[in-house]
Design an enzyme around this catalytic site. Structure first.
Site, PDB file in Angstrom:
ATOM      1  CG  HIS A 133      49.562  51.689  26.560  1.00  0.00           C
ATOM      2  ND1 HIS A 133      49.349  52.570  25.512  1.00  0.00           N
ATOM      3  CD2 HIS A 133      49.980  50.529  26.003  1.00  0.00           C
ATOM      4  CE1 HIS A 133      49.642  51.978  24.366  1.00  0.00           C
ATOM      5  NE2 HIS A 133      50.029  50.734  24.633  1.00  0.00           N
ATOM      6  CB  CYS A 171      48.333  55.589  22.406  1.00  0.00           C
ATOM      7  SG  CYS A 171      47.319  54.990  23.777  1.00  0.00           S
ATOM      8  CG  ASP A 179      37.305  36.988  31.542  1.00  0.00           C
ATOM      9  OD1 ASP A 179      36.744  35.936  31.185  1.00  0.00           O
ATOM     10  OD2 ASP A 179      38.303  37.027  32.302  1.00  0.00           O
ATOM     11  CB  CYS A 227      50.734  57.245  24.673  1.00  0.00           C
ATOM     12  SG  CYS A 227      50.890  55.466  24.769  1.00  0.00           S
ATOM     13  CG  ASP A 252      33.615  33.067  36.862  1.00  0.00           C
ATOM     14  OD1 ASP A 252      34.726  32.545  36.792  1.00  0.00           O
ATOM     15  OD2 ASP A 252      32.574  32.493  36.476  1.00  0.00           O
ATOM     16  CB  CYS A 258      46.492  55.881  27.293  1.00  0.00           C
ATOM     17  SG  CYS A 258      48.246  55.509  27.426  1.00  0.00           S
TER      18      CYS A 258
HETATM   19  C1  LIG Z   1      42.066  32.280  31.971  1.00  0.00           C
HETATM   20  N1  LIG Z   1      41.343  31.198  31.371  1.00  0.00           N
HETATM   21  C2  LIG Z   1      40.103  30.891  31.833  1.00  0.00           C
HETATM   22  N2  LIG Z   1      39.440  31.580  32.796  1.00  0.00           N
HETATM   23  C3  LIG Z   1      38.272  30.909  32.972  1.00  0.00           C
HETATM   24  C4  LIG Z   1      37.223  31.168  33.867  1.00  0.00           C
HETATM   25  C5  LIG Z   1      37.351  32.279  34.855  1.00  0.00           C
HETATM   26  C6  LIG Z   1      37.210  33.627  34.343  1.00  0.00           C
HETATM   27  C7  LIG Z   1      37.395  34.482  35.583  1.00  0.00           C
HETATM   28  O1  LIG Z   1      38.622  34.164  36.252  1.00  0.00           O
HETATM   29  C8  LIG Z   1      39.604  35.168  36.092  1.00  0.00           C
HETATM   30  O2  LIG Z   1      40.497  34.831  35.036  1.00  0.00           O
HETATM   31  C9  LIG Z   1      41.452  33.879  35.440  1.00  0.00           C
HETATM   32  C10 LIG Z   1      38.857  36.386  35.718  1.00  0.00           C
HETATM   33  O3  LIG Z   1      38.704  37.145  36.866  1.00  0.00           O
HETATM   34  C11 LIG Z   1      37.392  36.950  37.383  1.00  0.00           C
HETATM   35  C12 LIG Z   1      36.814  38.276  37.801  1.00  0.00           C
HETATM   36  C13 LIG Z   1      37.461  35.905  38.472  1.00  0.00           C
HETATM   37  O4  LIG Z   1      36.591  36.462  36.308  1.00  0.00           O
HETATM   38  C14 LIG Z   1      37.457  35.923  35.338  1.00  0.00           C
HETATM   39  C15 LIG Z   1      36.119  30.261  33.905  1.00  0.00           C
HETATM   40  N3  LIG Z   1      35.085  30.480  34.801  1.00  0.00           N
HETATM   41  C16 LIG Z   1      34.070  29.608  34.858  1.00  0.00           C
HETATM   42  N4  LIG Z   1      33.051  29.802  35.728  1.00  0.00           N
HETATM   43  N5  LIG Z   1      33.989  28.485  34.051  1.00  0.00           N
HETATM   44  C17 LIG Z   1      34.953  28.232  33.118  1.00  0.00           C
HETATM   45  O5  LIG Z   1      34.867  27.195  32.422  1.00  0.00           O
HETATM   46  C18 LIG Z   1      36.080  29.151  33.022  1.00  0.00           C
HETATM   47  C19 LIG Z   1      37.118  28.928  32.095  1.00  0.00           C
HETATM   48  C20 LIG Z   1      38.214  29.814  32.088  1.00  0.00           C
HETATM   49  N6  LIG Z   1      39.381  29.830  31.375  1.00  0.00           N
HETATM   50 ZN   LIG Z   2      48.905  54.573  25.376  1.00  0.00          ZN
END
Ligand SMILES: CNc1nc2c(CC[C@H]3O[C@@H](OC)[C@@H]4OC(C)(C)O[C@@H]43)c3nc(N)[nH]c(=O)c3cc2[nH]1
Ligand SMILES: [Zn+2]
Length: 371
Positions: free
Chosen positions: A345, A314, A276, A319, A102, A316
Protein backbone atom coordinates in the site's frame (compact mmCIF):
# COMPACT_ATOMS: atom_id res chain seq x y z
CA UNK A 1 -5.01 4.25 -13.94
CA UNK A 2 -5.07 5.78 -10.47
CA UNK A 3 -7.42 8.30 -8.98
CA UNK A 4 -6.45 11.79 -7.85
CA UNK A 5 -6.72 11.87 -4.11
CA UNK A 6 -6.30 14.68 -1.60
CA UNK A 7 -3.04 15.76 0.04
CA UNK A 8 -3.40 15.94 3.83
CA UNK A 9 -3.61 19.53 5.04
CA UNK A 10 0.07 19.91 6.05
CA UNK A 11 1.22 19.02 2.53
CA UNK A 12 -1.12 21.62 1.02
CA UNK A 13 0.59 24.23 3.21
CA UNK A 14 4.02 23.15 1.91
CA UNK A 15 2.79 23.17 -1.68
CA UNK A 16 1.19 26.59 -1.40
CA UNK A 17 4.30 28.14 0.21
CA UNK A 18 6.85 26.49 -2.09
CA UNK A 19 4.70 27.09 -5.18
CA UNK A 20 4.56 30.88 -4.74
CA UNK A 21 8.33 31.16 -4.69
CA UNK A 22 9.49 28.30 -6.87
CA UNK A 23 8.62 27.60 -10.45
CA UNK A 24 11.49 25.14 -10.80
CA UNK A 25 9.45 21.95 -10.83
CA UNK A 26 10.00 19.92 -13.99
CA UNK A 27 8.65 16.65 -15.36
CA UNK A 28 10.72 14.53 -17.73
CA UNK A 29 11.85 11.10 -18.94
CA UNK A 30 15.29 9.55 -18.42
CA UNK A 31 16.02 6.98 -21.15
CA UNK A 32 18.25 4.10 -20.07
CA UNK A 33 19.40 0.69 -21.31
CA UNK A 34 16.76 -0.90 -19.05
CA UNK A 35 13.85 1.36 -19.88
CA UNK A 36 12.47 4.82 -19.15
CA UNK A 37 12.28 6.63 -15.83
CA UNK A 38 9.44 9.14 -15.54
CA UNK A 39 10.47 12.05 -13.34
CA UNK A 40 9.86 13.29 -10.73
CA UNK A 41 10.47 9.68 -9.67
CA UNK A 42 10.38 7.83 -6.37
CA UNK A 43 12.82 4.89 -6.19
CA UNK A 44 11.89 2.12 -3.73
CA UNK A 45 14.88 0.93 -1.70
CA UNK A 46 15.99 -2.65 -2.34
CA UNK A 47 19.22 -2.66 -0.33
CA UNK A 48 20.01 -6.40 -0.41
CA UNK A 49 18.71 -7.17 -3.87
CA UNK A 50 15.08 -7.17 -2.83
CA UNK A 51 12.48 -4.57 -1.91
CA UNK A 52 11.68 -6.10 1.47
CA UNK A 53 8.34 -8.04 1.61
CA UNK A 54 7.66 -7.43 -2.10
CA UNK A 55 7.97 -9.54 -5.23
CA UNK A 56 9.66 -7.51 -8.00
CA UNK A 57 6.57 -8.02 -10.17
CA UNK A 58 4.50 -6.50 -7.36
CA UNK A 59 6.86 -3.51 -7.14
CA UNK A 60 6.29 -3.07 -10.87
CA UNK A 61 2.49 -2.95 -10.40
CA UNK A 62 2.87 -0.02 -8.02
CA UNK A 63 4.30 1.99 -10.95
CA UNK A 64 7.97 2.11 -9.91
CA UNK A 65 10.29 2.55 -12.92
CA UNK A 66 13.54 2.05 -10.96
CA UNK A 67 14.70 0.57 -7.65
CA UNK A 68 17.82 0.94 -5.54
CA UNK A 69 20.44 -1.65 -4.67
CA UNK A 70 23.53 -1.24 -2.58
CA UNK A 71 27.24 -1.80 -3.09
CA UNK A 72 28.07 -2.17 0.61
CA UNK A 73 25.60 -4.94 1.41
CA UNK A 74 25.99 -6.87 -1.85
CA UNK A 75 29.81 -6.81 -1.81
CA UNK A 76 29.77 -8.47 1.61
CA UNK A 77 27.10 -11.01 0.70
CA UNK A 78 26.80 -12.69 -1.82
CA UNK A 79 29.81 -10.79 -3.29
CA UNK A 80 29.89 -8.75 -6.52
CA UNK A 81 31.91 -11.34 -8.47
CA UNK A 82 29.38 -14.05 -7.66
CA UNK A 83 26.46 -11.83 -8.74
CA UNK A 84 28.38 -11.08 -11.96
CA UNK A 85 28.99 -14.80 -12.58
CA UNK A 86 25.27 -15.45 -12.02
CA UNK A 87 24.35 -12.93 -14.71
CA UNK A 88 24.22 -9.65 -12.79
CA UNK A 89 21.80 -8.16 -10.27
CA UNK A 90 18.95 -7.68 -12.77
CA UNK A 91 18.87 -11.42 -13.50
CA UNK A 92 19.67 -12.45 -9.93
CA UNK A 93 16.67 -10.56 -8.51
CA UNK A 94 14.43 -10.80 -11.60
CA UNK A 95 14.12 -7.02 -12.07
CA UNK A 96 14.53 -6.01 -15.71
CA UNK A 97 13.96 -2.26 -15.32
CA UNK A 98 16.56 0.35 -14.25
CA UNK A 99 18.63 -0.22 -11.10
CA UNK A 100 20.53 2.49 -9.23
CA UNK A 101 23.17 1.41 -6.73
CA UNK A 102 24.53 3.63 -3.99
CA UNK A 103 28.33 3.65 -3.85
CA UNK A 104 28.53 2.27 -0.31
CA UNK A 105 30.33 5.04 1.60
CA UNK A 106 27.20 6.14 3.42
CA UNK A 107 26.45 2.60 4.54
CA UNK A 108 30.00 1.96 5.74
CA UNK A 109 29.73 5.02 8.00
CA UNK A 110 26.33 3.98 9.31
CA UNK A 111 26.72 0.20 9.52
CA UNK A 112 30.27 -1.02 10.05
CA UNK A 113 31.87 -0.57 13.45
CA UNK A 114 35.60 -0.44 12.82
CA UNK A 115 36.49 1.76 9.89
CA UNK A 116 39.32 4.00 8.81
CA UNK A 117 39.07 6.76 6.23
CA UNK A 118 42.24 7.29 4.18
CA UNK A 119 42.93 9.18 0.95
CA UNK A 120 42.86 5.78 -0.77
CA UNK A 121 39.38 4.87 0.47
CA UNK A 122 37.56 3.44 3.50
CA UNK A 123 38.95 0.36 5.28
CA UNK A 124 36.31 -1.38 7.38
CA UNK A 125 35.30 -4.63 9.03
CA UNK A 126 32.20 -6.37 7.76
CA UNK A 127 29.26 -5.95 10.16
CA UNK A 128 28.42 -9.56 9.32
CA UNK A 129 31.61 -11.50 10.17
CA UNK A 130 34.20 -8.83 11.00
CA UNK A 131 36.39 -9.60 7.96
CA UNK A 132 38.37 -6.67 6.52
CA UNK A 133 37.31 -4.80 3.39
CA UNK A 134 38.32 -1.67 1.52
CA UNK A 135 35.93 0.51 -0.46
CA UNK A 136 37.54 3.03 -2.76
CA UNK A 137 36.40 5.05 -5.78
CA UNK A 138 37.89 2.31 -7.98
CA UNK A 139 36.53 -0.71 -6.08
CA UNK A 140 33.06 0.82 -5.58
CA UNK A 141 32.83 1.65 -9.29
CA UNK A 142 33.99 -1.84 -10.26
CA UNK A 143 31.51 -3.50 -7.88
CA UNK A 144 28.66 -1.48 -9.38
CA UNK A 145 29.83 -2.54 -12.85
CA UNK A 146 29.86 -6.21 -11.77
CA UNK A 147 26.34 -5.81 -10.36
CA UNK A 148 25.27 -4.38 -13.71
CA UNK A 149 23.82 -1.14 -12.30
CA UNK A 150 22.02 1.09 -14.76
CA UNK A 151 22.99 4.16 -12.73
CA UNK A 152 26.28 4.03 -10.80
CA UNK A 153 26.90 6.48 -7.95
CA UNK A 154 30.33 8.07 -7.51
CA UNK A 155 32.14 7.10 -4.30
CA UNK A 156 31.71 10.02 -1.91
CA UNK A 157 31.93 10.88 1.74
CA UNK A 158 28.57 11.91 3.16
CA UNK A 159 29.50 14.88 5.35
CA UNK A 160 27.81 14.43 8.73
CA UNK A 161 25.48 17.06 10.20
CA UNK A 162 26.36 19.22 12.01
CA UNK A 163 29.84 19.94 10.65
CA UNK A 164 32.01 23.02 11.05
CA UNK A 165 32.91 24.94 7.89
CA UNK A 166 36.43 23.47 7.97
CA UNK A 167 35.16 19.90 8.44
CA UNK A 168 32.65 20.36 5.61
CA UNK A 169 35.34 21.91 3.38
CA UNK A 170 37.87 19.10 3.77
CA UNK A 171 35.14 16.46 3.44
CA UNK A 172 33.83 18.09 0.26
CA UNK A 173 37.37 18.30 -1.17
CA UNK A 174 37.90 14.59 -0.48
CA UNK A 175 34.63 13.85 -2.25
CA UNK A 176 35.83 15.90 -5.24
CA UNK A 177 39.10 13.95 -5.45
CA UNK A 178 37.18 10.67 -5.10
CA UNK A 179 34.67 11.78 -7.76
CA UNK A 180 37.52 12.27 -10.23
CA UNK A 181 38.82 8.76 -9.53
CA UNK A 182 35.28 7.31 -9.70
CA UNK A 183 34.74 8.99 -13.09
CA UNK A 184 38.04 7.62 -14.39
CA UNK A 185 37.15 4.10 -13.21
CA UNK A 186 33.69 4.19 -14.82
CA UNK A 187 33.30 1.98 -17.89
CA UNK A 188 30.85 4.06 -19.90
CA UNK A 189 28.35 2.18 -22.09
CA UNK A 190 25.32 3.38 -24.01
CA UNK A 191 22.23 3.57 -21.79
CA UNK A 192 24.21 3.36 -18.55
CA UNK A 193 25.20 6.37 -16.48
CA UNK A 194 27.21 7.54 -13.51
CA UNK A 195 26.02 10.27 -11.13
CA UNK A 196 28.30 12.57 -9.17
CA UNK A 197 27.26 13.43 -5.61
CA UNK A 198 27.76 17.00 -4.40
CA UNK A 199 28.54 17.70 -0.76
CA UNK A 200 29.29 20.90 1.17
CA UNK A 201 26.80 20.53 4.03
CA UNK A 202 24.85 23.77 4.65
CA UNK A 203 27.56 26.12 3.32
CA UNK A 204 26.62 27.63 -0.05
CA UNK A 205 30.14 28.43 -1.19
CA UNK A 206 31.18 24.82 -0.53
CA UNK A 207 28.11 23.53 -2.37
CA UNK A 208 29.08 25.74 -5.32
CA UNK A 209 32.71 24.52 -5.35
CA UNK A 210 31.52 20.91 -5.11
CA UNK A 211 29.17 21.45 -8.06
CA UNK A 212 31.88 23.11 -10.17
CA UNK A 213 34.34 20.28 -9.45
CA UNK A 214 31.79 17.65 -10.48
CA UNK A 215 30.42 19.47 -13.50
CA UNK A 216 33.96 19.37 -14.90
CA UNK A 217 33.72 15.56 -14.85
CA UNK A 218 30.61 15.65 -17.02
CA UNK A 219 28.53 13.03 -15.16
CA UNK A 220 25.27 11.79 -16.69
CA UNK A 221 23.41 13.07 -13.63
CA UNK A 222 24.02 14.67 -10.23
CA UNK A 223 22.93 13.82 -6.69
CA UNK A 224 22.69 16.22 -3.79
CA UNK A 225 24.26 14.35 -0.88
CA UNK A 226 24.79 15.25 2.74
CA UNK A 227 21.12 16.03 3.35
CA UNK A 228 18.42 14.10 5.25
CA UNK A 229 21.12 13.42 7.82
CA UNK A 230 19.39 15.10 10.77
CA UNK A 231 19.45 18.74 9.66
CA UNK A 232 15.63 18.93 9.57
CA UNK A 233 13.28 20.00 6.79
CA UNK A 234 13.76 23.75 7.15
CA UNK A 235 17.56 23.61 6.78
CA UNK A 236 17.25 21.05 3.99
CA UNK A 237 14.92 23.35 2.05
CA UNK A 238 17.28 26.26 2.70
CA UNK A 239 20.06 24.34 0.88
CA UNK A 240 17.59 23.25 -1.81
CA UNK A 241 16.62 26.88 -2.39
CA UNK A 242 19.88 27.24 -4.35
CA UNK A 243 21.78 23.92 -4.71
CA UNK A 244 19.77 22.43 -7.62
CA UNK A 245 20.39 25.61 -9.63
CA UNK A 246 24.16 25.00 -9.40
CA UNK A 247 23.68 21.81 -11.43
CA UNK A 248 23.20 21.45 -15.22
CA UNK A 249 19.54 22.10 -15.98
CA UNK A 250 19.44 19.35 -18.63
CA UNK A 251 20.64 16.54 -16.36
CA UNK A 252 18.75 14.57 -13.68
CA UNK A 253 19.01 15.75 -10.07
CA UNK A 254 18.71 13.12 -7.33
CA UNK A 255 18.13 14.05 -3.68
CA UNK A 256 19.48 11.09 -1.67
CA UNK A 257 17.48 9.60 1.17
CA UNK A 258 14.40 11.83 0.86
CA UNK A 259 11.74 11.53 2.05
CA UNK A 260 8.28 12.00 3.48
CA UNK A 261 5.60 13.20 1.01
CA UNK A 262 5.86 16.82 2.19
CA UNK A 263 9.68 16.71 1.77
CA UNK A 264 9.31 15.32 -1.75
CA UNK A 265 6.78 17.99 -2.75
CA UNK A 266 8.97 20.80 -1.44
CA UNK A 267 12.04 19.37 -3.14
CA UNK A 268 10.26 18.92 -6.49
CA UNK A 269 9.22 22.57 -6.27
CA UNK A 270 12.92 23.41 -5.91
CA UNK A 271 13.97 21.43 -9.02
CA UNK A 272 14.68 17.87 -7.81
CA UNK A 273 13.85 14.95 -10.13
CA UNK A 274 14.65 11.71 -8.23
CA UNK A 275 14.10 10.46 -4.68
CA UNK A 276 14.85 7.38 -2.60
CA UNK A 277 13.69 6.70 0.94
CA UNK A 278 13.23 3.71 3.21
CA UNK A 279 10.15 5.31 4.81
CA UNK A 280 7.34 3.62 2.79
CA UNK A 281 8.90 0.16 3.14
CA UNK A 282 10.38 0.37 6.66
CA UNK A 283 7.42 2.20 8.22
CA UNK A 284 5.02 -0.14 6.38
CA UNK A 285 6.64 -3.12 8.09
CA UNK A 286 6.32 -1.23 11.39
CA UNK A 287 2.57 -0.74 10.90
CA UNK A 288 2.42 2.81 9.52
CA UNK A 289 0.26 3.35 6.42
CA UNK A 290 0.38 6.56 4.39
CA UNK A 291 -3.11 7.63 3.37
CA UNK A 292 -4.85 10.75 2.09
CA UNK A 293 -6.17 11.13 5.65
CA UNK A 294 -2.63 11.24 7.01
CA UNK A 295 -0.50 8.45 8.50
CA UNK A 296 -2.49 5.53 9.98
CA UNK A 297 -0.79 3.60 12.81
CA UNK A 298 -2.59 0.36 12.14
CA UNK A 299 -1.57 -1.15 15.50
CA UNK A 300 -3.80 1.40 17.25
CA UNK A 301 -6.66 -0.47 18.99
CA UNK A 302 -9.22 1.82 17.35
CA UNK A 303 -8.76 -0.23 14.14
CA UNK A 304 -9.37 -3.66 15.66
CA UNK A 305 -12.98 -3.73 14.45
CA UNK A 306 -12.68 -1.25 11.60
CA UNK A 307 -14.16 -3.06 8.63
CA UNK A 308 -13.15 -0.41 6.08
CA UNK A 309 -10.04 -0.32 3.82
CA UNK A 310 -7.09 2.04 4.39
CA UNK A 311 -8.31 4.05 1.37
CA UNK A 312 -11.59 3.24 -0.37
CA UNK A 313 -10.28 4.31 -3.81
CA UNK A 314 -6.80 2.76 -3.62
CA UNK A 315 -6.17 -0.04 -6.14
CA UNK A 316 -3.59 -1.95 -4.04
CA UNK A 317 -4.49 -5.46 -2.76
CA UNK A 318 -4.52 -4.26 0.88
CA UNK A 319 -7.29 -1.77 0.07
CA UNK A 320 -9.15 -3.82 -2.53
CA UNK A 321 -9.42 -7.07 -0.60
CA UNK A 322 -8.81 -6.41 3.10
CA UNK A 323 -9.90 -4.24 5.98
CA UNK A 324 -8.02 -2.18 8.55
CA UNK A 325 -9.20 -4.72 11.17
CA UNK A 326 -7.43 -7.52 9.33
CA UNK A 327 -4.26 -5.43 8.80
CA UNK A 328 -4.37 -4.45 12.49
CA UNK A 329 -4.55 -8.13 13.44
CA UNK A 330 -1.79 -9.26 11.03
CA UNK A 331 0.64 -6.56 12.20
CA UNK A 332 -0.16 -7.21 15.89
CA UNK A 333 0.55 -10.95 15.54
CA UNK A 334 3.57 -10.17 13.31
CA UNK A 335 2.25 -12.21 10.39
CA UNK A 336 4.44 -11.84 7.24
CA UNK A 337 1.34 -10.99 5.19
CA UNK A 338 0.95 -7.86 7.35
CA UNK A 339 4.35 -6.55 6.26
CA UNK A 340 3.59 -7.43 2.64
CA UNK A 341 0.22 -5.66 2.45
CA UNK A 342 1.33 -2.55 4.37
CA UNK A 343 4.45 -2.24 2.21
CA UNK A 344 2.48 -2.72 -0.98
CA UNK A 345 0.00 0.00 0.00
CA UNK A 346 2.72 2.50 0.97
CA UNK A 347 4.68 1.98 -2.24
CA UNK A 348 1.43 2.47 -4.18
CA UNK A 349 0.75 5.66 -2.21
CA UNK A 350 4.20 7.09 -2.97
CA UNK A 351 3.94 6.20 -6.67
CA UNK A 352 0.48 7.78 -6.84
CA UNK A 353 1.93 10.92 -5.28
CA UNK A 354 4.67 11.03 -7.96
CA UNK A 355 2.13 10.37 -10.72
CA UNK A 356 -0.06 13.26 -9.52
CA UNK A 357 3.01 15.52 -9.32
CA UNK A 358 4.13 14.58 -12.86
CA UNK A 359 0.62 15.12 -14.25
CA UNK A 360 0.21 18.52 -12.64
CA UNK A 361 3.62 19.72 -13.78
CA UNK A 362 3.00 18.42 -17.32
CA UNK A 363 -0.34 20.24 -17.45
CA UNK A 364 1.37 23.38 -16.12
CA UNK A 365 -1.07 23.31 -13.23
CA UNK A 366 -0.33 24.75 -9.82
CA UNK A 367 0.37 22.09 -7.23
CA UNK A 368 -1.94 23.65 -4.74
CA UNK A 369 -4.83 22.55 -6.95
CA UNK A 370 -4.04 18.93 -6.07
CA UNK A 371 -6.41 18.69 -3.15
C1 LIG B 1 18.29 8.76 4.68
N1 LIG B 1 19.06 9.94 4.42
C2 LIG B 1 20.13 9.86 3.57
N2 LIG B 1 20.49 8.74 2.89
C3 LIG B 1 21.62 9.10 2.21
C4 LIG B 1 22.43 8.32 1.38
C5 LIG B 1 22.14 6.87 1.20
C6 LIG B 1 21.01 6.53 0.36
C7 LIG B 1 21.00 5.01 0.40
O1 LIG B 1 20.98 4.53 1.75
C8 LIG B 1 19.73 3.99 2.12
O2 LIG B 1 18.95 4.96 2.82
C9 LIG B 1 19.36 5.08 4.16
C10 LIG B 1 19.05 3.67 0.84
O3 LIG B 1 19.22 2.32 0.61
C11 LIG B 1 20.27 2.14 -0.33
C12 LIG B 1 19.87 1.10 -1.34
C13 LIG B 1 21.55 1.84 0.43
O4 LIG B 1 20.42 3.37 -1.03
C14 LIG B 1 19.84 4.38 -0.24
C15 LIG B 1 23.61 8.92 0.83
N3 LIG B 1 24.45 8.16 0.03
C16 LIG B 1 25.57 8.71 -0.45
N4 LIG B 1 26.40 7.99 -1.24
N5 LIG B 1 25.95 10.02 -0.19
C17 LIG B 1 25.15 10.83 0.57
O5 LIG B 1 25.53 12.00 0.81
C18 LIG B 1 23.92 10.27 1.11
C19 LIG B 1 23.07 11.06 1.92
C20 LIG B 1 21.92 10.45 2.47
N6 LIG B 1 20.96 10.91 3.33
ZN1 LIG C 1 -3.92 0.74 -0.77
Amino acid sequence: EVSITKFPADERKIIAKAHDKYKKARAGIINTRHGQIHTPAFMPVGTKGTVKAMLPESVQTTGADIILGNTYHLMLQPGAKRVFKLGGLHKFMNWSKPLLTDSGGFQVMSLSKLRKITEEGVIFNSHIDGSKFMLSPESSTEIQYLLGSTITMAFDECTPYPSTYEQAKSSMELTSRWAKRSRKAFYSRDGYGQFGIIQGSIYNDLRLKSALDLIELDFEGYAIGGLAVGEGQELMFKVLDYAPDLLPINKPRYLMGVGKPADIIGAVQRGIDMFDCVIPTRSGRNGQAFTKYGVVNIRNSKYKEDNTPLEEDCLCPACKNYTKAYLHYLVKVKEILGAMLMTWHNLMYFQKLMLRIREYIAQGKDFDFIS
